[in-house]
Design an enzyme around this catalytic site. Structure first.
Site, PDB file in Angstrom:
ATOM      1  CD  GLU A 110      -2.789   1.112   2.500  1.00  0.00           C
ATOM      2  OE1 GLU A 110      -3.937   1.579   2.408  1.00  0.00           O
ATOM      3  OE2 GLU A 110      -2.320   0.634   3.557  1.00  0.00           O
TER       4      GLU A 110
ATOM      5  CE  LYS B 168      -7.496   0.800   3.612  1.00  0.00           C
ATOM      6  NZ  LYS B 168      -6.311   1.542   4.156  1.00  0.00           N
TER       7      LYS B 168
ATOM      8  CB  CYS C  60      -4.141  -1.519   4.909  1.00  0.00           C
ATOM      9  SG  CYS C  60      -3.166  -0.933   6.326  1.00  0.00           S
TER      10      CYS C  60
END
Length: 277
Positions: A49, A122, A166
């Site tokens: 990321e 995301k 994440c």
């Protein structure tokens, strides 16, 4: 090793970086590590990321945003994939969002010809605050709304990957929504604080409960903006065993995904088949 076993395995690698506010410097570092991973035999390489930019301010990524299919970051990524003849899962890059003051934090995948074959935005946006630390991704990032699944073909076998980023790691319902996959790919930039407490536990839990490999690509060090990331890029097998781990600093880990191992775990303990909800 038999020919059959060879065809049911896939060599993979996960790159770890300590990205800076300099976009070109980060792209050069990514290119160097991708080439090293490819020389080690990887056919699929994952970047972390924010690999392309860890800005001095959260708004730096808004200024660096690109439209889908256009821009120097995407052009360079396509070139990396083509030059190295690999599948490249490109961590996250900032793409244009509906809100002009925000970006989508997007993972793009390129095939060995340099074509874009996958995208995931995301969904879960990180928020964390103590007396000394504050992170609020929703101030500069617009959330995605669709789970991401990617299928590639290698040696006449299909490999299916779940895509998450994440903070998504903390939401097991997202992984259930993807269905059965061979491997979950998770680029991340976990903070040192939260990573030390939860990173390995969460990665191993996602592998065990989904009976799949987990390949995580991390940021790992102290950045120029004084943010410290946890590192520990990791490959976990479907039984929850850690096969590779890079604690800190730039570099890469590599390993092998095995259809035989997946089938062994799922046949001996058919938990996925035993689900009631």
């Amino acid at each position: 090793m038999s020919t059959l076993t060879n065809t049911t395995e896939l060599q993979i690698a996960s790159v770890q970086m300590v990205s800076t506010p300099d976009l070109q410097e980060n792209l050069n570092t990514a290119g160097r590590l991708i080439r090293a991973a490819t020389r080690a035999g990887a056919k699929l390489v994952v970047l972390p990321e924010y690999f392309c930019l860890m800005g001095l301010k959260d708004t730096d990524k808004v200024r660096a945003r690109e439209s889908l299919g256009h821009g120097p970051i995407q052009e360079q990524l396509a070139s990396f994939a083509k030059e190295n003849q690999i599948f490249l899962v490109a961590g996250t890059i900032p793409l244009e969002a509906k809100d002009l003051g925000k970006v989508l934090n997007t993972m793009l995948t390129f095939n060995p010809t340099g074509q874009r074959i996958g995208r995931y935005d995301k969904i879960h946006l990180f928020g964390y605050q103590t007396q000394t630390e504050r992170y609020q991704e929703s101030e500069t990032i617009e959330a995605g709304n669709s789970p991401g699944v990617l299928t590639i073909s290698h040696n006449n076998h299909d490999w299916t990957f779940g895509l998450s980023i994440c903070y998504d790691l903390r939401f097991p319902e997202l992984y259930r929504a993807m269905g059965a996959v061979d491997c979950h790919i998770i680029p991340a930039a976990f903070t040192y604080t939260t990573g030390k407490a939860h990173w390995e536990i969460l990665l191993r839990a996602r592998a065990i409960e989904n009976q799949s490999y987990v390949l995580a690509s991390a940021q790992g060090g102290t950045h120029l903006n004084q943010r410290r990331t946890w590192g520990h890029s990791m490959l976990v097998d479907p039984w929850g065993s850690v096969l590779a781990d890079l604690p800190e600093g730039e570099g890469f880990i590599s390993g092998t995904l095995s259809k035989e191992k997946l089938n062994e775990v799922r046949s001996q303990l058919p938990a996925l088949a035993h689900r009631k909800l």
